[in-house]
Design an enzyme around this catalytic site. Structure first.
Site, PDB file in Angstrom:
ATOM      1  N   LYS A 140       8.127  -2.434   5.025  1.00  0.00           N
ATOM      2  CA  LYS A 140       8.526  -2.651   6.425  1.00  0.00           C
ATOM      3  C   LYS A 140      10.043  -2.563   6.556  1.00  0.00           C
ATOM      4  O   LYS A 140      10.563  -1.950   7.483  1.00  0.00           O
ATOM      5  CB  LYS A 140       8.033  -4.028   6.903  1.00  0.00           C
ATOM      6  CG  LYS A 140       6.531  -4.081   7.124  1.00  0.00           C
ATOM      7  CD  LYS A 140       5.998  -5.489   7.344  1.00  0.00           C
ATOM      8  CE  LYS A 140       4.469  -5.470   7.402  1.00  0.00           C
ATOM      9  NZ  LYS A 140       3.842  -6.792   7.411  1.00  0.00           N
TER      10      LYS A 140
ATOM     11  N   GLN B  27       4.952 -12.972   7.344  1.00  0.00           N
ATOM     12  CA  GLN B  27       4.019 -12.239   6.483  1.00  0.00           C
ATOM     13  C   GLN B  27       2.874 -13.150   6.044  1.00  0.00           C
ATOM     14  O   GLN B  27       3.089 -14.271   5.594  1.00  0.00           O
ATOM     15  CB  GLN B  27       4.773 -11.679   5.264  1.00  0.00           C
ATOM     16  CG  GLN B  27       3.953 -10.778   4.372  1.00  0.00           C
ATOM     17  CD  GLN B  27       3.524  -9.468   5.053  1.00  0.00           C
ATOM     18  OE1 GLN B  27       4.174  -8.982   5.966  1.00  0.00           O
ATOM     19  NE2 GLN B  27       2.423  -8.908   4.613  1.00  0.00           N
TER      20      GLN B  27
ATOM     21  N   ASP C 167       3.695  -8.743  15.790  1.00  0.00           N
ATOM     22  CA  ASP C 167       2.396  -8.626  15.112  1.00  0.00           C
ATOM     23  C   ASP C 167       1.244  -8.714  16.116  1.00  0.00           C
ATOM     24  O   ASP C 167       0.123  -8.316  15.815  1.00  0.00           O
ATOM     25  CB  ASP C 167       2.222  -9.794  14.129  1.00  0.00           C
ATOM     26  CG  ASP C 167       2.385  -9.372  12.678  1.00  0.00           C
ATOM     27  OD1 ASP C 167       2.119  -8.203  12.369  1.00  0.00           O
ATOM     28  OD2 ASP C 167       2.769 -10.241  11.875  1.00  0.00           O
TER      29      ASP C 167
END
Ligand code: GUN
Length: 282
Positions: free
Chosen positions: A53, A97, A120
């Site tokens: 990422k 994460q 997200d």
């Protein structure tokens, strides 16, 4: 092999080139798009995902900050980190994460992220917006699947789409996106009876199960578009949820693993971050 391969690598590359132009325009207007990623502990897969990422951000001209917290980090310390990022005006997107170490309350942390920085799309506010057809952040993997279908001109409207898997991250948002695109949607899961009978009706079959080789050729309607969201490690090799060799003889379209959906997930994360930055720059 009958199926046409859906090349996620190429689609993602072209998509990211367009995103880089958007990032450049933002920078020129005085806003540097900025994604903050919180990584707790030493999970090897998470480390790889976060590095990917970070690299993708840099390549697209998006600022990336990774905040690394110890495996033993307390709930309070993690929440304080998220609150600081919420308050930081230079940060447009926040991603924690997953999975978190077991002693941490994932749901509480996700609830704390500012929904307008939740790139997200995991916050209940964004799930609700998606459900209601309102603008909001949509989870990256299902969004990437829709982009792949679009890139290959695979018709969705009026078609029967079957999603195997009902997670909050993939299955449920995937079903919503397909529904919004006017598909007739069936969601199957571990308690579904006569699974193959249902999947054989699918014009679009999305596999998000988390089990290698779960979708076999007899479960696929000839000519169907089969989208493999799985990422499973078998004998050190990454494979999807679909028995690739056998299904490629039946399906009309098929995504490889790796090189399919996974490539799109990061592209969509960058897109969501730019959306957040553009919104705040206005
Ligand atoms: N872990 C595996 N995939 C993801 C993802 O898309 N987002 C987050 N936050 N964690 C993940």
């Amino acid at each position: 092999m009958a199926a046409k391969l859906i090349d996620g690598r190429t689609v993602a590359k072209e998509y990211k080139e367009k995103l880089a132009l958007r990032a450049q325009a933002l920078v020129e207007s005085g806003v540097t798009p900025h994604l903050a990623v919180v990584l707790v502990g030493e999970n090897p897969a998470s480390q790889v995902y976060v590095r990917n990422k970070e690299n993708a951000c840099i390549k697209a001209g998006i600022r990336s900050t990774v905040i690394r917290l110890e495996e033993s980090c307390t709930q309070a310390a993690l929440e304080e980190t998220v609150e600081k990022l919420n308050a930081d005006q230079s940060v447009h997107g926040i991603l924690v994460q997953l999975p978190l170490p077991r002693h941490l309350d994932e749901a509480r942390v996700l609830r704390l992220i500012d929904p307008d920085k939740d790139v997200d799309g995991f916050h209940a506010m964004n799930s609700g917006r998606l459900m209601n057809g309102q603008k909001g952040f949509v989870p990256c993997t299902p969004l990437g699947v829709m982009e792949l279908l679009r890139a290959y001109d695979i018709p969705v409207e009026g078609r029967h789409a079957v999603v195997i898997g009902r997670s909050n991250i993939v299955g449920k948002p995937q079903a919503m996106l397909l529904l919004h695109a006017n598909a007739t949607v069936t969601v199957c899961h571990s308690r579904t009876q006569n699974l193959a009978e249902i999947t054989r009706q699918a014009d679009i079959l999305v596999a998000a199960v988390g089990r290698a080789g779960f979708v076999t050729a007899d479960m696929v309607k000839p000519g169907a578009a089969v989208i493999d969201v799985g990422i499973n490690r078998v004998d050190g090799k990454i494979v999807g949820d679909v028995d690739f060799e056998a299904v490629s003889e039946v399906a009309g379209y098929l995504t490889p693993v790796p090189g399919g959906v996974g490539q799109m997930t990061i592209a969509m994360l960058l897109a969501n971050t730019l959306d957040a930055a553009e919104r705040c720059g206005r």
